[in-house]
Scaffold this motif. Structure first.
Motif, PDB file in Angstrom:
ATOM      1  N   LEU A 198      51.846  62.923  52.437  1.00 21.73           N
ATOM      2  CA  LEU A 198      51.992  61.393  52.626  1.00 21.73           C
ATOM      3  C   LEU A 198      52.629  60.779  51.485  1.00 21.73           C
ATOM      4  CD1 LEU A 198      51.383  59.032  54.590  1.00 21.73           C
ATOM      5  CD2 LEU A 198      49.419  58.881  53.445  1.00 21.73           C
ATOM      6  N   LEU A 202      55.255  60.896  56.392  1.00 20.16           N
ATOM      7  CA  LEU A 202      54.473  61.956  56.417  1.00 20.16           C
ATOM      8  C   LEU A 202      55.384  63.206  56.799  1.00 20.16           C
ATOM      9  CD1 LEU A 202      51.433  62.676  56.725  1.00 20.16           C
ATOM     10  CD2 LEU A 202      51.736  62.695  59.100  1.00 20.16           C
ATOM     11  N   TYR A 243      44.644  62.637  59.448  1.00 20.56           N
ATOM     12  CA  TYR A 243      45.461  63.227  58.237  1.00 20.56           C
ATOM     13  C   TYR A 243      44.541  62.661  57.239  1.00 20.56           C
ATOM     14  CZ  TYR A 243      49.241  65.503  60.593  1.00 20.56           C
ATOM     15  OH  TYR A 243      50.021  66.127  61.121  1.00 20.56           O
TER      16      TYR A 243
END
Length: 115
Positions: free
Chosen positions: A63, A47, A84
């Motif tokens: 990602l 990430l 996220y």
């Protein structure tokens, strides 16, 4: 006439202070960070967050699910933890423990660490 000059002078001085303060804030840049995500399914993901101008601003990241599959994600603060989220994938976590959702009802337990 003197009152007008005093008001104009005061406004110019105030504008100078505001401009100087704006320049100082604009140079505050917080660099991005890289995190390693190790999951129970044997997957290792990365990430990478981008730089922001000040702490607390919206953080976007990418990602890396595989070398050719990168999903843009956005940070969503969640009280004690974080999320996220991107299109079809999200990562929910608190500190170094997280759940990676690659499918809607199938989370994978993961550990998150800084690279």
């Amino acid at each position: 006439m003197n009152i007008k000059k005093a008001i104009l002078g005061g406004l110019l001085i105030l504008a100078g202070f505001v401009a100087a303060g704006g320049r100082a804030d604009a140079q505050t840049v917080v660099p991005g960070a890289d995190f390693s995500i190790s999951c129970e399914n044997g997957g290792n993901y990365t990430l990478r967050s981008g730089p922001v101008l000040a702490p607390g601003q919206i953080v976007v990241a990418s990602l890396h699910l595989s070398p050719r599959h990168v999903v843009p994600v956005r940070l969503i603060p969640m009280g004690d933890g974080y999320r996220y989220a991107g299109r079809g994938v999200w990562l929910d976590g608190i500190r170094d423990h997280a759940l990676l959702y690659l499918n809607k009802y199938n989370p994978t337990a993961c550990l998150v660490g800084r690279i």
